[in-house]
Design a protein around this motif. Structure first.
Motif, short mmCIF file in Angstrom:
data_model
loop_
_atom_site.label_atom_id
_atom_site.label_comp_id
_atom_site.label_asym_id
_atom_site.label_seq_id
_atom_site.Cartn_x
_atom_site.Cartn_y
_atom_site.Cartn_z
N ASP A 145 1.32 5.26 -8.73
CA ASP A 145 2.66 5.80 -8.44
C ASP A 145 3.67 4.69 -8.18
OD1 ASP A 145 1.69 8.36 -8.74
OD2 ASP A 145 1.38 8.70 -6.60
N LEU A 146 3.24 3.66 -7.45
CA LEU A 146 4.16 2.55 -7.15
C LEU A 146 4.62 1.85 -8.42
CD1 LEU A 146 2.75 0.73 -3.99
CD2 LEU A 146 4.93 1.91 -4.20
N LEU A 147 3.73 1.73 -9.39
CA LEU A 147 4.06 1.03 -10.62
C LEU A 147 4.88 1.89 -11.59
CD1 LEU A 147 0.67 -0.77 -11.39
CD2 LEU A 147 2.80 -1.87 -10.69
N HIS A 148 4.59 3.18 -11.62
CA HIS A 148 5.12 3.99 -12.71
C HIS A 148 6.08 5.10 -12.30
CE1 HIS A 148 2.23 1.75 -15.01
NE2 HIS A 148 1.21 2.30 -14.38
N GLU A 149 6.20 5.37 -10.99
CA GLU A 149 7.18 6.37 -10.55
C GLU A 149 8.59 5.89 -10.86
OE1 GLU A 149 6.92 7.30 -6.43
OE2 GLU A 149 5.83 9.15 -6.75
N THR A 150 9.49 6.84 -11.11
CA THR A 150 10.89 6.48 -11.40
C THR A 150 11.84 7.01 -10.33
OG1 THR A 150 11.09 8.44 -12.79
CG2 THR A 150 10.51 6.37 -13.89
N ARG A 151 11.30 7.46 -9.20
CA ARG A 151 12.14 8.08 -8.18
C ARG A 151 13.09 7.07 -7.54
NH1 ARG A 151 10.70 6.92 -3.10
NH2 ARG A 151 8.67 5.96 -2.75
N VAL A 152 14.19 7.57 -7.02
CA VAL A 152 15.16 6.73 -6.31
C VAL A 152 14.56 6.29 -4.98
CG1 VAL A 152 17.46 6.68 -5.26
CG2 VAL A 152 17.09 7.97 -7.37
N GLY A 153 14.78 5.04 -4.62
CA GLY A 153 14.28 4.54 -3.33
C GLY A 153 12.90 3.93 -3.40
N LYS A 154 12.29 3.92 -4.58
CA LYS A 154 10.98 3.30 -4.73
C LYS A 154 11.09 1.81 -4.46
CE LYS A 154 9.08 2.08 -8.60
NZ LYS A 154 8.43 2.01 -9.93
N PRO A 155 10.18 1.21 -3.68
CA PRO A 155 10.29 -0.22 -3.39
C PRO A 155 10.19 -1.08 -4.65
CG PRO A 155 8.15 0.65 -2.69
CD PRO A 155 9.00 1.82 -3.04
N VAL A 156 10.98 -2.14 -4.69
CA VAL A 156 10.93 -3.07 -5.82
C VAL A 156 9.67 -3.91 -5.69
CG1 VAL A 156 12.04 -5.05 -6.92
CG2 VAL A 156 13.43 -3.15 -6.04
N LEU A 157 8.87 -3.95 -6.75
CA LEU A 157 7.64 -4.72 -6.72
C LEU A 157 7.85 -6.04 -7.46
CD1 LEU A 157 4.85 -2.03 -7.40
CD2 LEU A 157 5.50 -3.07 -5.23
N ASN A 158 8.25 -7.06 -6.72
CA ASN A 158 8.40 -8.38 -7.34
C ASN A 158 7.01 -9.02 -7.49
OD1 ASN A 158 7.70 -9.30 -4.77
ND2 ASN A 158 9.78 -9.88 -4.22
N TRP A 159 6.99 -10.22 -8.02
CA TRP A 159 5.71 -10.87 -8.29
C TRP A 159 4.93 -11.17 -7.01
CZ3 TRP A 159 1.46 -11.26 -10.25
CH2 TRP A 159 0.68 -12.42 -10.32
N ALA A 160 5.61 -11.56 -5.95
CA ALA A 160 4.91 -11.86 -4.69
C ALA A 160 4.15 -10.63 -4.18
CB ALA A 160 5.91 -12.34 -3.64
N LYS A 161 4.80 -9.47 -4.23
CA LYS A 161 4.16 -8.24 -3.76
C LYS A 161 3.01 -7.84 -4.67
CE LYS A 161 8.47 -6.63 -1.67
NZ LYS A 161 9.63 -5.71 -1.82
N ARG A 162 3.21 -7.96 -5.96
CA ARG A 162 2.16 -7.59 -6.91
C ARG A 162 0.97 -8.54 -6.81
NH1 ARG A 162 4.84 -4.53 -12.07
NH2 ARG A 162 6.85 -4.08 -11.11
N HIS A 163 1.27 -9.82 -6.58
CA HIS A 163 0.19 -10.79 -6.41
C HIS A 163 -0.65 -10.45 -5.19
CE1 HIS A 163 -1.73 -14.54 -5.06
NE2 HIS A 163 -1.77 -14.85 -6.34
N LYS A 164 0.01 -10.09 -4.09
CA LYS A 164 -0.73 -9.74 -2.89
C LYS A 164 -1.61 -8.52 -3.12
CE LYS A 164 -0.31 -8.79 2.03
NZ LYS A 164 0.56 -8.71 3.21
N ILE A 165 -1.09 -7.53 -3.83
CA ILE A 165 -1.86 -6.33 -4.15
C ILE A 165 -3.08 -6.69 -5.00
CG2 ILE A 165 -1.82 -4.17 -5.46
CD1 ILE A 165 1.17 -3.92 -4.59
N ALA A 166 -2.85 -7.49 -6.05
CA ALA A 166 -3.94 -7.89 -6.95
C ALA A 166 -5.01 -8.68 -6.20
CB ALA A 166 -3.38 -8.71 -8.11
N LEU A 167 -4.58 -9.58 -5.33
CA LEU A 167 -5.53 -10.39 -4.56
C LEU A 167 -6.35 -9.50 -3.62
CD1 LEU A 167 -6.69 -13.12 -3.79
CD2 LEU A 167 -4.73 -13.47 -2.27
N GLY A 168 -5.72 -8.51 -3.00
CA GLY A 168 -6.44 -7.60 -2.13
C GLY A 168 -7.50 -6.81 -2.87
N ILE A 169 -7.15 -6.31 -4.06
CA ILE A 169 -8.11 -5.58 -4.87
C ILE A 169 -9.28 -6.48 -5.24
CG2 ILE A 169 -8.46 -4.37 -7.07
CD1 ILE A 169 -5.41 -3.75 -6.99
#
Length: 360
Positions: A145-169
């Motif tokens: 949902d975070l990657l593909h939702e188009t709703r207003v107010g969805k947090p911007v996922l910059n590279w730093a945030k995505r990297h942290k998510i990927a590293l956690g997984i």
């Protein structure tokens, strides 16, 4: 005399080890309801670390609301009488192995504790054979949902945030593969099975559940993985699932994070093969165009910020030949070595980790 001392030391060590084992067994089977095999009763409840305060009455009287239906069964958000909230995963009727085959797997899953994995708090088997897995309720969105939702107010996922998510997984999968006495393969790595909290800490769900399923039901997960573009080419039956097939699925997930595109079959019937998309871009020298636009925001040098290295790593994980794929430990190491420079407070000591739910 020296021999007597050695024998005494060995005996003491043996007794202490046996005592510790008995204590461990007691820790993970803390309370039981009346077992249906003993005639009547309401079923059996087995508790694990963090679920000690749950009772059979709590589970049976919880009011549930359907959250989602998966290949394994139905997931409910359930309210307890004291106001607390838990997640109940009701396994599909007729989909599970017999109780004697299930319990060793359940107890193994109940011992798994890691900051990037959703912990199993309890297991209930009813008098009619129904099986419930009980987890903490975490009011977080899944990564899909975070990657593909188009709703207003969805947090911007910059590279730093995505990297942290990927590293956690990656850390969660590495723990399952190499840090347990008996390794566990996830079996269903995909963005819908990753919860992400407000600090962008990622936590994997549904790990190891295929081991509870009868073969034909477990194989349905393989078919689903194929439709979603996550299936390793050599994986035809779930019983052949291993750490390398998990690595392949992680590679597809990392590409999904980097490209912001849904892998697999779309509603229109078209099929998007992410590794092929990247190969084509490399051949046409348009590699930078495959990245999601949000990923590139604030990036001065894709090479210095680890973006290009992450893309290469994802493609390595998706290698058609299983033996050349990296291990999850190697994936973790590479992601840690290629962190983005502009990561703000994401990796500060106080915000790197957040608590894994709240015990009942």
């Amino acid at each position: 005399m020296a021999g007597v001392v050695v024998l005494a030391s060995l005996l003491i060590g043996y007794v202490q080890g046996k005592k510790r084992k008995n204590e461990d067994d007691e820790e993970y089977e803390l309370a039981d309801g009346e077992d249906d095999e003993n005639g009547g009763g309401e079923g059996k409840l087995i508790l694990f670390q963090g679920g000690e305060n749950l009772t059979l009455e709590d589970v049976l009287n919880a009011t549930g609301q359907v959250m989602e239906k998966t290949s394994y069964g139905t997931v409910y958000k359930a309210k307890l009488a004291d106001g607390g909230t838990i997640v109940l995963r009701l396994l599909r009727d007729g989909s599970c192995k017999d109780r004697n085959s299930c319990l060793p797997v359940i107890k193994q899953l109940g011992r798994v504790r890691h900051e990037n994995l959703i912990p199993l708090r309890a297991f209930y088997q009813g008098k009619r054979g129904e099986k419930l897995l009980i987890y903490d309720y975490l009011p977080n969105r899944n990564l899909f949902d975070l990657l593909h939702e188009t709703r207003v107010g969805k947090p911007v996922l910059n590279w730093a945030k995505r990297h942290k998510i990927a590293l956690g997984i990656a850390r969660g999968l590495a723990h399952l593969h190499t840090s347990l006495e008996t390794p566990i393969t996830h079996g269903n790595v995909r963005s819908k099975n990753v919860l992400v909290d407000d600090f962008f800490v990622a936590r994997l769900t549904e790990f190891g559940l295929d081991k509870l399923m009868i073969p034909n039901v477990a194989d349905e997960i393989v078919a689903l993985s194929k439709a979603e573009g996550c299936k390793a080419p050599e994986l035809q039956r779930m019983k052949k699932c291993n750490s390398r097939t998990d690595v392949y699925a992680f590679g597809i997930l990392l590409l999904e994070i980097l490209l912001g595109k849904k892998p697999g079959k779309a509603r229109s019937g078209s099929y998007l093969d992410l590794p092929s998309l990247v190969k084509e871009a490399v051949l046409e020298e348009t590699t930078m165009e495959v990245f999601d636009v949000e990923v590139l925001k604030g990036i001065r040098s894709p090479m210095e910020d680890g973006l290009v290295q992450a893309l290469k790593l994802a493609m390595g994980c998706c290698a058609p030949v299983a033996s050349v794929r990296p291990t999850m430990d190697e994936v973790v190491k590479q992601l840690e070595e290629n962190r983005p420079r502009n990561r703000s407070a994401l990796y500060s000591p106080t915000e790197t980790r957040s608590e894994i739910g709240t015990p009942f």
